[in-house]
Design an enzyme around this catalytic site. Sequence first.
Site, PDB file in Angstrom:
ATOM      1  N   TYR A 299      12.897  -3.376  -5.521  1.00 30.99           N
ATOM      2  CA  TYR A 299      11.774  -3.372  -6.447  1.00 30.99           C
ATOM      3  C   TYR A 299      10.696  -2.346  -6.123  1.00 30.99           C
ATOM      4  CZ  TYR A 299       7.416  -4.886  -8.653  1.00 30.99           C
ATOM      5  OH  TYR A 299       6.245  -4.916  -9.354  1.00 30.99           O
TER       6      TYR A 299
ATOM      7  N   GLY B 206      -0.033   0.321  -5.055  1.00 35.43           N
ATOM      8  CA  GLY B 206      -1.304  -0.375  -4.909  1.00 35.43           C
ATOM      9  C   GLY B 206      -2.299   0.095  -5.935  1.00 35.43           C
TER      10      GLY B 206
ATOM     11  N   ASN C 199       0.054   1.179   5.827  1.00 32.36           N
ATOM     12  CA  ASN C 199       0.857   0.373   4.907  1.00 32.36           C
ATOM     13  C   ASN C 199       1.663  -0.595   5.769  1.00 32.36           C
ATOM     14  OD1 ASN C 199       3.910   0.928   3.047  1.00 32.36           O
ATOM     15  ND2 ASN C 199       2.423  -0.691   2.790  1.00 32.36           N
ATOM     16  N   GLY C 200       1.647  -1.852   5.374  1.00 32.45           N
ATOM     17  CA  GLY C 200       2.372  -2.859   6.147  1.00 32.45           C
ATOM     18  C   GLY C 200       1.449  -3.993   6.508  1.00 32.45           C
TER      19      GLY C 200
ATOM     20  N   CYS D 281       0.824  -1.206   0.000  1.00 36.47           N
ATOM     21  CA  CYS D 281       0.000   0.000   0.000  1.00 36.47           C
ATOM     22  C   CYS D 281       0.854   1.249   0.000  1.00 36.47           C
ATOM     23  CB  CYS D 281      -0.886   0.048   1.236  1.00 36.47           C
ATOM     24  SG  CYS D 281      -1.955  -1.372   1.390  1.00 36.47           S
TER      25      CYS D 281
HETATM   26  P1  AMP Z   1       7.389 -13.808 -11.251  1.00 35.89           P
HETATM   27  O1  AMP Z   1       6.950 -13.660 -12.654  1.00 35.89           O
HETATM   28  O2  AMP Z   1       6.325 -14.427 -10.382  1.00 35.89           O
HETATM   29  O3  AMP Z   1       8.708 -14.481 -11.074  1.00 35.89           O
HETATM   30  O4  AMP Z   1       7.538 -12.334 -10.670  1.00 35.89           O
HETATM   31  C1  AMP Z   1       8.715 -11.632 -10.862  1.00 35.89           C
HETATM   32  C2  AMP Z   1       8.418 -10.279 -11.424  1.00 35.89           C
HETATM   33  O5  AMP Z   1       7.408  -9.636 -10.654  1.00 35.89           O
HETATM   34  C3  AMP Z   1       9.671  -9.453 -11.353  1.00 35.89           C
HETATM   35  O6  AMP Z   1       9.974  -9.065 -12.667  1.00 35.89           O
HETATM   36  C4  AMP Z   1       9.328  -8.269 -10.494  1.00 35.89           C
HETATM   37  O7  AMP Z   1       9.531  -7.083 -11.213  1.00 35.89           O
HETATM   38  C5  AMP Z   1       7.871  -8.413 -10.134  1.00 35.89           C
HETATM   39  N1  AMP Z   1       7.647  -8.511  -8.674  1.00 35.89           N
HETATM   40  C6  AMP Z   1       8.444  -9.052  -7.763  1.00 35.89           C
HETATM   41  N2  AMP Z   1       7.877  -8.989  -6.535  1.00 35.89           N
HETATM   42  C7  AMP Z   1       6.703  -8.374  -6.681  1.00 35.89           C
HETATM   43  C8  AMP Z   1       5.659  -7.992  -5.789  1.00 35.89           C
HETATM   44  N3  AMP Z   1       5.715  -8.263  -4.493  1.00 35.89           N
HETATM   45  N4  AMP Z   1       4.595  -7.373  -6.304  1.00 35.89           N
HETATM   46  C9  AMP Z   1       4.502  -7.119  -7.605  1.00 35.89           C
HETATM   47  N5  AMP Z   1       5.448  -7.460  -8.503  1.00 35.89           N
HETATM   48  C10 AMP Z   1       6.537  -8.077  -8.063  1.00 35.89           C
END
Ligand code: AMP
Length: 500
Positions: free
Chosen positions: A270, A54, A129-130, A28
Amino acid sequence: MTDQNRPPLALPPFVPHLFSEDKFHDECGVFGICNHAESAAHTVLGLHALQHRGQEAAGVVSCHKEQFHSHKSLGHVADNFNAQPVIESLPGDSAIGHVRYSTAGGAGLRNIQPLFADLASGGFAVAHNGNLTNALTLRQLLVSKGAIFQSTSDSEVIMHLVATSTYLALKDRFIDSLRRIEGAFAIVALSKDSLIGARDPLGVRPLVLGKLSDSSYIFASETCALDIIGAEFIRDVEPGEVVTINGKGISSVKPFPLQKPRSCLFEHVYFSRPDSLTNGTSVYKVRKNIGKELAKESNIKADLVVPVPDSGTPAAIGYAQEANIPFELGIIRNHYVGRTFIEPSDQIRHLGVKLKHNANRGELEGKIVVLVDDSIVRGTTSTKIVDMVRQAGAKEVHLRIASPPTTDPCYYGVDTPRKDKLLASNMTIEEMTKYIGADSLKFISIDGLYRAVCNRNRDKGSPQFCDACFTGEYPTSLTDNTQEDTPAQISFLQEIRKKT
Ligand code: AMP
């Protein structure tokens, strides 16, 4: 009937996974402003800047002469706060706002924040948030004493604790409630006379303080939300600090036992926007450093460094600079579709990746490519992208990841799947390389990541950050997660799901 001979209350069964699957977990963004004639409009602008934190829902609560006004809606800020009548329906010189992320199941109007309650001392609104790690335990206790919950949000626990606190002043009741919760919180709260910003004792989630004119103060999850309204960044709200702004000025207390701060490492990797400052440091610069460390650790002879846009871009720039390999945009991102992570089903997630990225064939054909992304969670993105780059004619595809393997779920507000869905917790790096289809796969080491972020290796005895998603070392107790699901709990879970 005395308390002794009263039959025991039939408590609902303990359901640790109910909310972890049902998206009790949220990513969030929060924002708050006081002493400004256009508080709602500024809050909406702030939420625009925090939209990446979010996309499921957004809400604003404003306060005008002790009267509170609220507008909440599912969907993006731009879709729901784009009309003048909406802003006009939120009068007052103070306001708080929230953008919320959760996936299938947890969506719903009643979970949209800011939460609001009419307490004995007046209205009180909270944007959080959290993620709280003892919310279910507290909720059970509160329900057993007669509390009626209106949402499945962990944040509502805070409201009930404030309402039932034995302290008199609202601020003291709020602090009393914060002392009873565990886990991660960056909270902005609004009463008829005060705007309050609070951060958990470890400072897991970020919160900054800014100033707009002589008298208008702002709290926001990230500095990019200050930039959008032309506000000046003053400082981070410190871990364990509660900052109150009211007619008497600005005051601060640290009401929790002192602990070494452990802000979230994944914010650097990220989550935060690259144009924000985290712990006073440019997120963009840190991400470039991560790419440089990654190149030092795992360089390979190649023709091109290609980022997986947008999340891999700063790290790829750093990698290319360090390795002295040309940087090219070998993958083009379509900016008009949302983050793939948001899509609820695996099937749609697969489709999402194709919708979002396309190979830039002319740059890739016949080349040895180093592909850089920030993280691998389920492995869906990497598998598709590596295949896409190969289909576009690349001779070799070497995947480099700007974070260590994500082996453990986050219980502090970054939505991650359960451990059994995390690729790195189920496969060795060799197996992952085959599964993803890359010629090679390397992750930055945990020490390399620490060096990039804070110039020092990880202090093993007392780590400088929360890195539980990479190490499984959780810095707080996980009170709600100590029991396994039983069949009774699972059926309770299913019942609740039907209702929510
Ligand atoms: P995946 O396709 O499941 O391996 O997700 C990895 C991709 O999702 C990476 O390219 C990240 O940029 C993005 N990502 C990683 N963690 C998150 C998160 N908690 N929420 C949204 N996107 C994420």
